[in-house]
Structure formats: C-alpha cells, structure tokens
Write a protein that holds these residues in place. Structure first.
Motif, PDB file in Angstrom:
ATOM      1  N   LEU A 123      57.782 -24.753  55.956  1.00 59.79           N
ATOM      2  CA  LEU A 123      57.375 -24.737  54.558  1.00 59.79           C
ATOM      3  C   LEU A 123      55.910 -24.355  54.364  1.00 59.79           C
ATOM      4  CD1 LEU A 123      59.129 -27.859  53.033  1.00 59.79           C
ATOM      5  CD2 LEU A 123      59.865 -25.505  53.033  1.00 59.79           C
ATOM      6  N   LYS A 127      53.898 -19.542  49.033  1.00 67.13           N
ATOM      7  CA  LYS A 127      53.140 -19.227  47.824  1.00 67.13           C
ATOM      8  C   LYS A 127      53.954 -19.489  46.572  1.00 67.13           C
ATOM      9  CE  LYS A 127      49.989 -15.702  49.604  1.00 67.13           C
ATOM     10  NZ  LYS A 127      50.666 -14.993  50.705  1.00 67.13           N
ATOM     11  N   HIS A 128      55.247 -19.689  46.748  1.00 66.60           N
ATOM     12  CA  HIS A 128      56.091 -19.829  45.569  1.00 66.60           C
ATOM     13  C   HIS A 128      56.822 -21.163  45.557  1.00 66.60           C
ATOM     14  CE1 HIS A 128      55.270 -15.636  44.822  1.00 66.60           C
ATOM     15  NE2 HIS A 128      55.582 -15.381  46.071  1.00 66.60           N
ATOM     16  N   GLY A 129      56.086 -22.212  45.922  1.00 67.12           N
ATOM     17  CA  GLY A 129      56.703 -23.523  45.920  1.00 67.12           C
ATOM     18  C   GLY A 129      57.751 -23.640  47.005  1.00 67.12           C
ATOM     19  N   PHE A 130      58.771 -24.432  46.758  1.00 63.77           N
ATOM     20  CA  PHE A 130      59.828 -24.616  47.748  1.00 63.77           C
ATOM     21  C   PHE A 130      60.599 -23.306  47.884  1.00 63.77           C
ATOM     22  CE2 PHE A 130      63.791 -26.319  49.483  1.00 63.77           C
ATOM     23  CZ  PHE A 130      63.280 -27.157  50.453  1.00 63.77           C
ATOM     24  N   PRO A 131      60.752 -22.813  49.128  1.00 66.40           N
ATOM     25  CA  PRO A 131      61.357 -21.485  49.279  1.00 66.40           C
ATOM     26  C   PRO A 131      62.792 -21.411  48.767  1.00 66.40           C
ATOM     27  CG  PRO A 131      60.990 -22.540  51.417  1.00 66.40           C
ATOM     28  CD  PRO A 131      60.302 -23.375  50.400  1.00 66.40           C
ATOM     29  N   ILE A 132      63.068 -20.356  48.060  1.00 66.42           N
ATOM     30  CA  ILE A 132      64.388 -20.198  47.440  1.00 66.42           C
ATOM     31  C   ILE A 132      65.475 -20.086  48.505  1.00 66.42           C
ATOM     32  CG2 ILE A 132      64.190 -17.683  47.186  1.00 66.42           C
ATOM     33  CD1 ILE A 132      65.644 -18.038  44.468  1.00 66.42           C
ATOM     34  N   LEU A 135      66.432 -23.506  49.534  1.00 66.46           N
ATOM     35  CA  LEU A 135      67.236 -24.093  48.462  1.00 66.46           C
ATOM     36  C   LEU A 135      68.670 -23.603  48.522  1.00 66.46           C
ATOM     37  CD1 LEU A 135      65.326 -23.996  45.072  1.00 66.46           C
ATOM     38  CD2 LEU A 135      66.255 -25.965  46.248  1.00 66.46           C
ATOM     39  N   LEU A 161      54.450 -33.393  52.209  1.00 69.78           N
ATOM     40  CA  LEU A 161      55.430 -32.644  51.438  1.00 69.78           C
ATOM     41  C   LEU A 161      55.878 -31.367  52.145  1.00 69.78           C
ATOM     42  CD1 LEU A 161      54.145 -32.980  47.778  1.00 69.78           C
ATOM     43  CD2 LEU A 161      56.074 -34.108  48.855  1.00 69.78           C
ATOM     44  N   VAL A 164      60.354 -31.035  55.776  1.00 72.53           N
ATOM     45  CA  VAL A 164      61.699 -31.264  55.254  1.00 72.53           C
ATOM     46  C   VAL A 164      62.695 -30.930  56.349  1.00 72.53           C
ATOM     47  CG1 VAL A 164      63.372 -30.576  53.502  1.00 72.53           C
ATOM     48  CG2 VAL A 164      60.961 -30.712  52.915  1.00 72.53           C
TER      49      VAL A 164
ATOM     50  N   TYR B  84      60.864 -24.532  36.875  1.00 72.87           N
ATOM     51  CA  TYR B  84      60.568 -23.638  37.999  1.00 72.87           C
ATOM     52  C   TYR B  84      61.683 -23.731  39.045  1.00 72.87           C
ATOM     53  CZ  TYR B  84      57.685 -21.328  41.535  1.00 72.87           C
ATOM     54  OH  TYR B  84      57.207 -20.462  42.478  1.00 72.87           O
ATOM     55  N   LYS B  88      65.023 -21.014  40.149  1.00 73.45           N
ATOM     56  CA  LYS B  88      65.407 -20.584  41.496  1.00 73.45           C
ATOM     57  C   LYS B  88      66.882 -20.891  41.739  1.00 73.45           C
ATOM     58  CE  LYS B  88      60.946 -21.466  43.657  1.00 73.45           C
ATOM     59  NZ  LYS B  88      60.250 -22.480  44.474  1.00 73.45           N
ATOM     60  N   MET B  96      54.921 -18.292  38.744  1.00 68.64           N
ATOM     61  CA  MET B  96      54.140 -19.501  38.476  1.00 68.64           C
ATOM     62  C   MET B  96      53.123 -19.276  37.370  1.00 68.64           C
ATOM     63  SD  MET B  96      53.056 -21.291  41.979  1.00 68.64           S
ATOM     64  CE  MET B  96      54.126 -22.400  42.861  1.00 68.64           C
ATOM     65  N   LYS B 142      48.659 -25.378  38.942  1.00 68.97           N
ATOM     66  CA  LYS B 142      49.507 -24.823  39.991  1.00 68.97           C
ATOM     67  C   LYS B 142      49.832 -25.895  41.039  1.00 68.97           C
ATOM     68  CE  LYS B 142      49.833 -21.248  43.400  1.00 68.97           C
ATOM     69  NZ  LYS B 142      49.124 -20.317  44.254  1.00 68.97           N
ATOM     70  N   VAL B 146      53.571 -27.379  41.996  1.00 67.81           N
ATOM     71  CA  VAL B 146      54.160 -27.427  43.337  1.00 67.81           C
ATOM     72  C   VAL B 146      54.557 -28.858  43.691  1.00 67.81           C
ATOM     73  CG1 VAL B 146      53.693 -27.078  45.788  1.00 67.81           C
ATOM     74  CG2 VAL B 146      52.943 -25.383  44.127  1.00 67.81           C
ATOM     75  N   GLU B 149      57.694 -29.912  41.657  1.00 62.38           N
ATOM     76  CA  GLU B 149      58.940 -29.342  42.170  1.00 62.38           C
ATOM     77  C   GLU B 149      59.403 -30.103  43.412  1.00 62.38           C
ATOM     78  OE1 GLU B 149      58.716 -25.653  44.255  1.00 62.38           O
ATOM     79  OE2 GLU B 149      60.619 -24.960  43.452  1.00 62.38           O
ATOM     80  N   MET B 150      58.443 -30.349  44.301  1.00 60.83           N
ATOM     81  CA  MET B 150      58.771 -31.029  45.549  1.00 60.83           C
ATOM     82  C   MET B 150      59.225 -32.459  45.284  1.00 60.83           C
ATOM     83  SD  MET B 150      58.897 -30.036  48.579  1.00 60.83           S
ATOM     84  CE  MET B 150      59.779 -31.060  49.717  1.00 60.83           C
ATOM     85  N   LEU B 153      62.795 -32.536  44.046  1.00 58.66           N
ATOM     86  CA  LEU B 153      63.732 -32.332  45.150  1.00 58.66           C
ATOM     87  C   LEU B 153      63.859 -33.595  45.996  1.00 58.66           C
ATOM     88  CD1 LEU B 153      62.752 -28.749  46.282  1.00 58.66           C
ATOM     89  CD2 LEU B 153      65.007 -29.474  45.506  1.00 58.66           C
TER      90      LEU B 153
END
Lengths: 425, 283
Positions: A123, A127-132, A135, A161, A164, B84, B88, B96, B142, B146, B149-150, B153
């Motif tokens: 992880l 750059k785009h949060g949790f990778p799609i 997911l 964080l 995972v 966000y 996905k 973002m 930002k 993040v 979102e985490m 989940l």
C-alpha cells in the motif's frame, strides 16, 4: 414480530394444512407467502427447507416451510458490521511467495490453531488512496464464494494504515508447481474433474458479473483432496453494461493465457477472455506444459495462428474492426494443427478444446455451456476428488524425497502416489 | 440470480450507537447523518458522478456511524471518504483534487448560510474563495480524505458490499401492475432516494425498504393494494409490517417542519463538530 400482527397465524396455518391433505406435495414457489409464526425467524434458514418439505412430517403437526423467498434471506442471516481484526490474531509461519503486488505468508490463527494464508497488500506510495485493484480483489473474493474459489476469511490490519492483509484458507499446492514436479501427466479422468471444478468456479464468477482476467495454472491452487481453488483475483473486476469510465485495460492476463481479442487491443472484451485462458489451462493439463510459451505478443499471435490457422472472415467476422488488426499481416491460410498437437485426445475432448480456443469471442463457449459438454459424459468418467493422490506441499515447506530412490516395480502413476503419500507422514 | 448477503447493523449496534454512547443526542445524530448525506448528494451532482456511486457512498456513510462515534470523525471528512471509496467500488473513480474542491465549496457555502440572517442574503452574496493550489488547506484535506477512506474500510471490516434498491423497485412495481402509472414510479423512486438520508439502508434489507417506498407512494396517491389479512401485498415481498412501518417513519421524519431556531442550532453544532472531527483525524 409481535403479537399485534393483524393476522392470526393459526388461520393461515390451517389453510395450508388443508392444502397438505392433497396428495401432491406443495411446490416451493407457492410457499413464497410465508407463515407468520413466532418462531419463523429463529427457524432453520430457508435454503435448507426444500429438502425437509419432501420428507413426511413425523412429529410436528405442520411441515417446516420456507418462510422467506430464497432471494430474501431473513434479517438474522445478514452479518453485523464488524471492524477488521488485528493481524496479531495470527502467528506468522513462513513466506510462501512474493507476487508483483504483495507477499503471501503461511500463518496460524492463535485462537483456533487453523493454518491460513495471509496476503499482504502493498500500500505504500499510493497516490490515490486505497488501490482500486486491491478493492476489486477483496470484493471479488467476497462476492464469489464457491467450493472452487479460494475462501476469503477476513481482512486484517496491522499497526499502521499501510498494513492490510487478506486472510484466506491455506491450500497446499498450486497447479503450476504440481505439473512440473509430478512425473507423469494427469489422467484423462483427473483432467475432467479438474476442468469441471474450474468451469464451475468460472461460471460462478461470471454469474456474479466478475471477470477474473488472470486465469493460469499458477493461480489455481489444489489441496490434497483433489479440489482446485481459483485464487489471485488481483486483476479481477466487475463488468457490466455499460463497461464504465475508460473502458477495460488491455494490460491483463499473463501473456501465455491472453485471448487474441485482448492482443488485438479490444476495449470491450468480456467473459470470453476467461474462457480462452481456460482453454489454455485445459491444453496445459494434457501436455503437462504451457500451450503457448511465447516471449512476446507478436510471437504469441503467430503461435496461435499456427496452431489454429489464421482467422478468416467466417471464423472471426469482427476481426478487422479491432484496433490493432490493421497493424499485423496474417500469414497465408493453413489448416489448424490442433489434432496433430493432441493426438490422443478423444474427438469430444478436441471439440471442447477448439470451442474454448475459438477466435470469435461471440462464439467462444461459455462456462455454463462447457459444463454440459459431452466430453465430461464419455468414458473415462471424471474421477472422484477423494481418489486423487496427495503430494508434498512446497508451500508448507514439505520436502519431497526423491521419488525414484527406492527400488520399485515399473513406475505407474498410482505407485508414485503411494510413495509420495509416505512423505507426508 | 445470486443471493448476496450484505451486512446490516446488529441489534446492539442499533440500540446504542457509538455517538450516543459518547453523549451526542439521538436527534442530533439523526440530523448530522441526514446533513452528511445531503453533502454527499450535492457533491455527487457537482462532480457529475453516477447516482449508483452516490447512493453507495451514502449507505457506507450510514454503516460507518454504527461502528464509530461522531466525536471521533467529522461527517464532512467521512462523507468525502465514502464518496471517494464508492466511486472506486462502482468503477467510476474521481480525482481527489476535484472532490476536495467540491467539498470545500459546499462547506464554505454552508458556513456562509449559517452565518447570514435573512434567507435572501443566504444565497445572494455568497462568494466562493478557491483554495490555493499548493496551500496547506489542500494537503490537510487530502490527508483527511485518505484517512477517512481507510477508516471506513477498516471499521467496516472491508465488507463494503452494497445492494441498491432500484432494480428491486422496478420488479415489485411490475408485480403489482403499477409500472404504467408514471406518478407512482417517480414518487416511489424519490422515496428510495430520500431514504438514503436516513439510516434505513444499514438497518433493514432492501425488500423492506422498497415495500415502504411503495407503501408511502400508494397511500399518498390513494391507490389501494390487497391488504386484507389473508393476502397482504408486502408479505409477497417478505417484508414485516412493523419494519415497513418503521422505515416509513424514518422517511417521513425527513419532511417534518422545523422552526428556524432549531435548524440553526443544529447547523451550528454540525459546523463545530465538523471542525473538531478534522483536527482529530489529523492527529
């Protein structure tokens, strides 16, 4: 439910009892309207009830009926919202493999002692949060629960964080390693069992609108009880109509198993890409080595053209509309070499293989159709999974004794299995 | 067709939500949930995002508050994180930067509206001040996004499977022979969307919620459906009367009259909570 319900449950029950007096057993569909009894919720889940309706009611005055439509499970069957547990619920044993986007560990559940596989997701540098992709993998695994899909138990998190882990059942082998270490190829009866399992898993995923997009022998795990499990949904994604923003990527499926329409740049491919891979796996099980061992996409295309004969307007009508079709020159027409490559396969087997390796994705056989193919109904019949031999598991760190060390009678597959059985002890 | 089982809040989670345990009054929690969902909805419209992603985000948002207190995270951040994430999940990811800009605009406008006295003034002289491209506001938001979102989940155990009600509504209306009535379809569809502001999607299975939307619609439009004890239409859809009625209550409560004073108090609290949530998340 409370007693304030306007209907008296007894009234309803009596009407149904009257129906029961008929000789004909009540059909399941008629029981959609449910009995409003107080115990309804605590009663057995509806899935089990069809069996019990057919049995005569011995003690109970009324037979157990499904209280819900099978599509509407009772409220109690819905899981509660449960946060992820900590990875420290597991004790790390050994690393199994390192993939392109994560490491897999063998681990023991500290509470139950069960052995599981932990896949750590990479992880950092996101750059785009949790990778799609992660997911999609987790979602696909959760959506596609099936006997022949590796079981996801939960997703656990580490201290920060960025840690995972996907917790899955530990499966002893992968088919790729197995094929390279086993001295003789699978028997036809074994191949049929494996193919049936693979096809039912793929059919199950496709039914749930999931494309696997990376089917290959190294992603098929196999336990010591003759059951294979489709694993690694790292490239899987949901498909639908419309496809979604940006279409589908062509950067999917390991090269050797990649369908010709992806090679030619199609952006609206579908379930047929998985079926091509299944065809390649089928061939690999027979040959004991990958069918198309190409180094690049161009070489792969020419190998495909050589084996199947170049595509024609009849065999692939939409060929010319594909983005990259213009960029390649087709070799001169030549007959397919499939029969020569598989001289010992029955004609039904060859038919199934050629339907899986069909150029036109529209005409390629679907998983559900393939399950009905006559190949599986001719002798030799699929072997029962329990009759499969077992092998030492490389993933669990078990070493195989050199199988030919001991002086032995003429080596047959069965003898080999007996020998290796001892290795497990 | 496949049976997919989505998670719902358990009885104990419903009885005492983490926010209530933290001393947040139930009415306030209810209003903050609704407000957070409105923000998600507005952001979705401004981003031209698909309704499936917006609805998924709202459902995840509601689930989240059954495992987390509103004192710990702000509804703005979690709403943003939910949208966000849902984008996905629904294969329509958003950038973002765009999401953050839109939320910034919405929150600026909200604080402007709260601060102004007359309703005419509320909408006339609002001027959006864009954040600087490399300013700390952006990076703070930002980071918050993040983290949100985490956290969603993690606290939902990565079980973010959501079933939306729209397909079921179409089927049920067909079964009831109501598809020819455009007013029925539109109104029931609207109730389903409005219900996204209430926690019902985290509490009841979809058939119950759809039955409630049909119930409200047919009652409002004066259409009679079989309701005699031996054949009651909602039983066909495996819904319980008490549950349907409760969902109807949740939806109708959205439309109740509010005096200005009440509204203002709530919005003021929402703002402070939101600000506090942000700092908590940054740490």
């Amino acid at each position: 439910m409370s007693t304030s319900t306007p209907t008296t449950p007894t009234k309803k029950r009596s009407r149904w009892d009257a129906e029961d007096d008929d000789d004909e057993p009540p059909v399941q569909a008629s029981s959609k309207r449910r009995a409003k009894s107080k115990q309804a919720k605590s009663e057995t889940p509806p899935v089990q009830t069809p069996a019990s309706t057919s049995t005569p009611p011995p003690v109970r005055p009324e037979p157990i009926r499904p209280t819900h439509s099978v599509y509407v499970p009772p409220r109690t069957l819905h899981p509660a919202l449960t946060p992820s547990r900590s990875v420290y619920c597991y004790e790390r044993l050994n690393a199994i493999e390192e993939g392109s986007y994560g490491v897999v560990f063998r681990a023991r559940d500290k509470q139950t002692g069960e052995i599981v596989a932990l896949k750590k997701l990479k992880l950092d540098e996101e750059k785009h949060g949790f990778p799609i992709t992660a997911l999609r993998e987790i979602n696909a695994l959760m959506t596609c629960k099936h006997e022949n899909v590796v079981n996801i138990r939960e997703v656990v998190v580490g201290d920060t964080l960025t840690q995972v882990f996907i917790v899955m059942d530990f499966i002893e082998h992968d088919l790729k390693t197995l094929l390279t270490v086993m001295p003789s190829p699978f028997l036809q009866s074994e191949i049929k069992t494996l193919m049936l399992q693979l096809l039912s898993a793929v059919a199950h995923c496709h039914e749930r609108w999931i494309l696997h997009r990376d089917l290959k022998t190294s992603n098929l795990l196999m336990n010591n009880r003759g059951t294979i499990k489709v694993a690694d949904f790292g490239l899987a994604r949901r498909y639908g109509d419309p496809i979604g923003v940006g279409g589908l990527t062509q950067l999917v499926v390991t090269l050797w198993y990649r369908a010709p329409e992806i090679l030619l740049g199609a952006i609206t491919y579908s379930t047929a890409v998985d079926m091509w891979s299944v065809g390649c796996i089928f061939a690999e099980l027979i040959l004991k080595e990958p069918l198309f061992q190409a180094k690049g996409e161009i070489e792969l295309l020419s190998m495909i053209f050589k084996l199947l004969g170049p595509p024609t307007a009849a065999s692939w009508p939409n060929f010319q509309t594909l983005p990259l079709a213009k960029t390649i020159t087709l070799p001169p027409q030549q007959p397919p070499q499939l029969r020569q490559k598989f001289p010992y396969l029955t004609s039904a087997g060859l038919d199934l293989l050629s339907r899986l390796l069909t150029y036109d994705p529209e005409n390629r056989i679907s998983a559900t159709e393939a399950l009905q193919h006559p190949y599986f109904n001719e002798s030799p019949y699929p072997k029962h999974p329990d009759l499969f031999g077992s092998f030492p598991s490389a993933a669990a760190g078990e070493k195989r004794r050199k199988p030919f060390d001991s002086p032995s009678a003429p080596v047959r597959a069965a003898d080999h299995k007996l020998l290796t059985d001892f290795d497990d002890v | 067709m496949s049976i997919t089982i989505y998670p719902l809040a358990s009885l104990s989670q419903i009885e005492k939500t983490p926010s209530r345990e933290d001393g947040i009054p139930p009415e306030l929690e209810e209003d903050l949930r609704a407000y957070g969902c409105k923000l998600i909805h507005e952001a979705g419209i401004l981003l031209k995002q698909k309704q499936v992603a917006v609805a998924t985000a709202q459902i995840l948002f509601h689930r989240f508050w059954y495992v987390t207190s509103m004192k710990q995270f702000g509804i703005g951040d979690i709403g943003m994180g939910a949208l966000y994430l849902a984008s996905k999940l629904e294969e329509c990811p958003i950038r973002m930067r765009e999401l953050i800009n839109v939320y910034d605009l919405l929150l600026q406008r909200a604080s402007h509206t709260t601060g102004s006295t007359s309703s005419a003034q509320q909408y006339s002289d609002f001027k959006y001040v864009p954040m600087s491209y490399f300013g700390s506001t952006f990076y703070d938001l930002k980071d918050a996004l993040v983290v949100a979102e985490m956290q969603i989940l993690k606290r939902l155990g990565f079980n973010v499977h959501v079933v939306l009600p729209y397909g079921t509504l179409v089927n049920y209306l067909r079964v009831l022979g109501l598809t020819s009535r455009e007013d029925v379809c539109t109104r029931a569809w609207g109730y389903l969307n409005d219900a996204l502001q209430t926690p019902v999607y985290a509490l009841y299975p979809v058939p119950t919620i759809v039955s409630a939307a049909i119930m409200l619609t047919t009652r409002h439009l004066g259409i009679s459906l079989p309701s005699s004890p031996e054949n009651r239409w909602w039983e066909l859809f495996d819904a319980e009367w008490e549950d349907v009625w409760s969902v109807c209550g949740y939806i109708m409560r959205l439309y109740r009259e509010r005096d200005a004073e009440d509204q203002k108090r709530l919005w003021g609290t929402a703002e402070t909570l939101n600000a506090r949530g942000r700092t908590a998340a940054d740490i």
